[in-house]
Scaffold this motif. Structure first.
Motif, short mmCIF file in Angstrom:
data_model
loop_
_atom_site.label_atom_id
_atom_site.label_comp_id
_atom_site.label_asym_id
_atom_site.label_seq_id
_atom_site.Cartn_x
_atom_site.Cartn_y
_atom_site.Cartn_z
N GLY A 210 0.82 -1.23 0.00
CA GLY A 210 0.00 0.00 0.00
C GLY A 210 0.84 1.27 0.00
O GLY A 210 0.37 2.34 0.40
N LEU A 211 2.12 1.18 -0.45
CA LEU A 211 3.02 2.34 -0.35
C LEU A 211 3.47 2.90 -1.70
O LEU A 211 4.37 3.74 -1.75
N ALA A 212 2.85 2.43 -2.77
CA ALA A 212 3.34 2.84 -4.10
C ALA A 212 3.32 4.36 -4.27
O ALA A 212 4.28 4.96 -4.77
N VAL A 213 2.22 5.01 -3.86
CA VAL A 213 2.13 6.46 -4.04
C VAL A 213 3.10 7.16 -3.09
O VAL A 213 3.84 8.06 -3.48
N ALA A 214 3.12 6.72 -1.82
CA ALA A 214 4.01 7.37 -0.84
C ALA A 214 5.47 7.24 -1.29
O ALA A 214 6.25 8.20 -1.21
N ASN A 215 5.85 6.05 -1.76
CA ASN A 215 7.24 5.87 -2.22
C ASN A 215 7.55 6.78 -3.41
O ASN A 215 8.64 7.35 -3.50
N SER A 216 6.59 6.92 -4.32
CA SER A 216 6.83 7.75 -5.51
C SER A 216 7.00 9.21 -5.11
O SER A 216 7.86 9.92 -5.65
N ILE A 217 6.19 9.67 -4.17
CA ILE A 217 6.30 11.07 -3.73
C ILE A 217 7.64 11.30 -3.00
O ILE A 217 8.34 12.28 -3.24
N SER A 218 8.04 10.33 -2.16
CA SER A 218 9.34 10.46 -1.49
C SER A 218 10.46 10.52 -2.51
O SER A 218 11.44 11.25 -2.34
#
Ligand code: KIV
Ligand code: ZN
Length: 528
Positions: A210-218
């Motif tokens: 569930g971290l694909a968006v968070a990882n991309s923003i980081s």
């Protein structure tokens, strides 16, 4: 706005997204999606894996010829046959990119490729050099980069750039990393790879945790300048990073993320999201961020009161910003063609998106049945018109069904099959089963129903019913959809849609076999 601050949006709905669907898409459906994605103003569209099948090759080729605007990209393993197929399929694109990849993590190298990192690097370098014969826009991906030791990653990336890669993509293939770890990978690449400024850094995150968006923003905060994503986040397993979420995060949190920006036309988000969901037969969960049915719905009284007093009390972005329209015009059978055309234009449809006369005739029939036709009905009519291909082999001509509590149901169905009308009757536990049995008797095909889904288009008891079915025939899966005010009719239309998909697949197959036989006999004649 400085180009250095632009975040390139690389859409892979038609490659990573399509690869995870239960039934593959027809060429027509892919073209329809490609146009919708281009309207979002993405920078790059990855539209297939040309070497994987003749069908994929043909649709990549057609999109490359037809869809203008974004760079059109094809995927290829780091092997000659893949690169050559990709180069050939993309030949006619205005702007084209070859995306080649090889795994770099110890796990993949040892068990999947049985190669050392040096051997994989050599193969990648050769692939990039071959790709440069077809284009100077080359992307290289280190598959499973998220689990690759940083020094190994820096080593192969440096050599890939030296060989000619202009974009370096860092995939978290199995969705394993967490945001600070992923950001650290990007920081290290930026500080340790001497020629890193010669390429754009990209990220491709899967959503297993569930971290694909968070990882991309980081990653963009750490210096990456391209995000790979899909509409609605569809893709392998738990999916990919969701396009609409990253675009709206970058837009809404300018206070933290500016001067970073994207060129995404956010008002196209809602429409493209619904089209992807419909065509791919992947419903959107109601609480999905940005595009879910409840994303802008306030149920608590306190929230409703707050929003009425000042919208920003409980809304951080407006529905209009993502293309959700508040006013839904109510049309009746007295509305003329120009009113329909005008309303469709307001809804964002150009004249090329539909055949006015056909939509108008379906609109009149619906207005007679329902009295009032809403925007969502009109959009559904356009969508279903686009599902039909020219010269359908099967057409529903006649349907009657009856059901009485405590008795078996019965149905009679008449289909025109290549112009000849065939009628069959059957009984079943319910009217849908009876009608399906009658259709099965007419087609005489052994089709297995895998999934049946009924949903309402719009609200109220007069809402149109949409039926989506997934059916299997000779090991291949097909998705059919039907829309009607009567759910038995919608079900039969969905079944007829599947029959036409099978018929088309068989015609294409027979055509290819005939071509192969012809070229084999020409070859034999030549040898003789
Ligand atoms: O997830 C992945 O690693 C991929 C690559 C092919 C980029 O899809
Ligand atoms: Zn992927």
């Amino acid at each position: 706005m400085s180009a250095d601050n632009k975040i390139w949006i690389f859409d892979t709905t038609l490659r990573d997204g399509e690869q995870a669907l239960r039934a593959s898409l027809s060429q027509k459906q892919k073209i329809q999606l490609a146009h919708a994605i281009a309207r979002l103003n993405v920078d790059v569209m990855e539209v297939g894996f040309p070497v994987s099948s003749p069908g994929d090759f043909a649709s990549v080729q057609r999109i490359a010829r037809e869809v203008k605007g974004p760079v059109i990209c094809g995927l290829s393993r780091a092997v000659s046959a893949d690169i050559e197929a990709c180069g050939e399929a993309l030949k006619d694109a205005e702007r084209r990119r070859i995306h080649t990849f090889i795994a770099t993590s110890p796990l993949h190298l040892q068990y999947k490729l049985r190669k050392t990192l040096a051997q994989a690097t050599e193969q990648a370098v050769a692939a990039i050099k071959l790709a440069s014969r077809y284009t100077d826009d080359i992307e290289f991906s280190c598959e499973d980069a998220g689990r690759t030791p940083i020094d190994d990653l820096c080593w192969i990336v440096e050599r890939a750039i030296a060989a000619g890669a202009t974009t370096i993509n860092i995939p978290d293939t199995v969705g394993y990393t967490i945001p600070n770890e992923f950001a650290a990978i990007i920081h290290s690449l930026k500080s340790k790879v001497p020629n890193i400024d010669k390429a754009r850094l990209s990220v491709h995150c899967h959503n297993d945790l569930g971290l694909a968006v968070a990882n991309s923003i980081s990653a963009i905060q750490a210096g990456a300048r391209q995000i790979e994503c899909t509409v609605n986040g569809i893709g392998e397993r738990a999916g990919n990073c969701s396009l609409e979420e990253v675009a709206m995060i970058i837009n809404t949190r300018k206070d933290v993320l500016a001067p970073l920006y994207t060129d995404i036309k956010t008002t196209e988000i809602y429409r493209s999201s619904h089209l992807v969901s419909q065509i791919c037969n992947m419903p959107i969960q109601p609480n999905k961020a940005i595009v879910g049915e409840n994303a802008f719905a306030h149920s608590s009284g306190i929230h409703q009161d707050g929003v009425l007093k000042a919208q920003n009390t409980y809304e951080i972005m407006s529905p209009e910003h993502v293309g959700i329209r508040q006013n839904e015009l109510n049309l009746t059978s007295r509305s003329g063609r120009h009113v329909i055309q005008h309303r469709l234009a307001e809804l964002g449809y150009t004249k090329e998106d539909y055949q006015l006369e056909e939509v108008y005739q379906s609109f009149l029939a619906l207005a007679d049945q329902k009295g009032r036709v809403f925007d969502y009905d009109l959009e559904a009519l356009v969508f279903f018109q686009n599902l039909q291909e020219q010269d359908e082999y099967y057409k529903l001509e006649f349907l009657s069904s009856s059901t009485h509590t405590g008795h078996v149901a019965s149905a009679t169905v008449g289909l025109s099959c290549d112009g000849k009308i065939v009628t069959e009757a059957a009984t079943g536990n319910g009217p849908v089963e009876a009608a399906f049995l009658a259709v099965q008797r007419i087609s005489q095909l052994q089709i297995k129903m895998v999934d049946f889904n009924l949903s309402a288009k719009g609200s109220g008891e007069d809402a149109l019913g949409q039926v989506d079915i997934t059916a299997e025939y000779q090991g291949q899966r097909f998705h059919g959809a039907g829309l009607a005010t009567d759910i038995v009719r919608a079900s039969v239309l969905a079944y007829v849609h599947v029959l036409n998909m099978i018929q088309r697949a068989q015609t294409i197959h027979a055509h290819k076999q005939a071509k192969n036989t012809e070229s084999q006999s020409n070859q034999t004649a030549g040898e003789a």
